[in-house]
Design a protein around this motif. Sequence first.
Motif, PDB file in Angstrom:
ATOM      1  N   THR A 126       0.847  -1.183   0.000  1.00 44.05           N
ATOM      2  CA  THR A 126       0.000   0.000   0.000  1.00 44.05           C
ATOM      3  C   THR A 126       0.884   1.234   0.000  1.00 44.05           C
ATOM      4  O   THR A 126       2.053   1.179   0.354  1.00 44.05           O
ATOM      5  N   GLU A 167      -6.605   2.333  -0.780  1.00 48.97           N
ATOM      6  CA  GLU A 167      -6.141   0.952  -0.822  1.00 48.97           C
ATOM      7  C   GLU A 167      -7.084   0.141  -1.706  1.00 48.97           C
ATOM      8  O   GLU A 167      -8.296   0.288  -1.625  1.00 48.97           O
ATOM      9  N   TRP A 168      -6.495  -0.688  -2.539  1.00 51.33           N
ATOM     10  CA  TRP A 168      -7.281  -1.593  -3.372  1.00 51.33           C
ATOM     11  C   TRP A 168      -6.875  -3.023  -3.031  1.00 51.33           C
ATOM     12  O   TRP A 168      -5.719  -3.282  -2.682  1.00 51.33           O
ATOM     13  N   ASP A 169      -7.808  -3.962  -3.161  1.00 47.28           N
ATOM     14  CA  ASP A 169      -7.494  -5.355  -2.827  1.00 47.28           C
ATOM     15  C   ASP A 169      -6.964  -6.115  -4.031  1.00 47.28           C
ATOM     16  O   ASP A 169      -6.928  -7.342  -4.041  1.00 47.28           O
ATOM     17  N   TRP A 203       1.551  -3.199  -7.777  1.00 48.52           N
ATOM     18  CA  TRP A 203       0.574  -2.349  -7.097  1.00 48.52           C
ATOM     19  C   TRP A 203      -0.388  -1.731  -8.104  1.00 48.52           C
ATOM     20  O   TRP A 203      -1.576  -1.590  -7.844  1.00 48.52           O
TER      21      TRP A 203
END
Length: 286
Positions: A9, A15-17, A262
């Motif tokens: 992160t 935040e992305w999963d 990411w």
Amino acid sequence: MSTLRGRGTVEGLPEWDRCAVMGVVNVTPDSFSDGGRWFDTTAAIKRGLALMADGADLIDVGGESTRPGASRVDEDEELRRVVPVVRGLVAEGAVVSVDTMRARVAEQAVAAGGVLVNDVSGGLADPDMVRVVAETGAPFVVMHWRGFSESMNARAVYADVVGEVVAELRERMDAVVAGGVAPERIVIDPGLGFAKDTAQDLALVAHLDALHGLGRPLLVAASRKRFLGKTLAGPDGTPPPARERDAATAAVSTLSARAGAWAVRVHEVRASADAVRVCRAVEGAA
């Protein structure tokens, strides 16, 4: 292997999963990819909103072409191109990054609501960049870079491209941190196409996992680049035009997501947005 291990992160960003998708808006008349289609401010804002509708998580706004051989644009002109687009997209709820090598452009773009500075030089092109980014508190993309567009092809000389890119990025990260940017706000980018030939770009894509040793989230920007064109070239060696490389771009987005990136940076979002979501579903089923 779980790819979430490497994703990470970035402090100051959502935040992305899964691997995020960064959509590109080039506010330039001479982009290698879209050649001035979004040069007008209104058109550029509409383009950014269209990319969001297609699944982009972030919009990267740039006002200076960094294609091989490109000449630099005047700073005031870059500001004129970029800042109104950043402001307009932020007003529409976009998460906006600014693609610039200039500290003043970065500073004004952040003041207009931008939340990430994406500097292809990693702070080397402008001696004030690292200080300004540190003062704004914005996250910072540190890309592997060996020189400006006019000369970068001559600098594509490596004995071990993966090892040297990792080592040079580590050195640059250390300098950026020493300049005041928090490590938690740094993103790294291997700089595909910048002072690399096709074989070197492909080697980096094949070994993205090596970049996780730097301990920071990874941005992969392969979209429509020369190495894809050369990989897809026909029997006569002619590469397809940039706009016909989006399926190949999505293939690299898939590989990047599986390697724990990411984010990926792309010109056309839909296929890559689908790709990273499928990768996440596969991870969840493993």
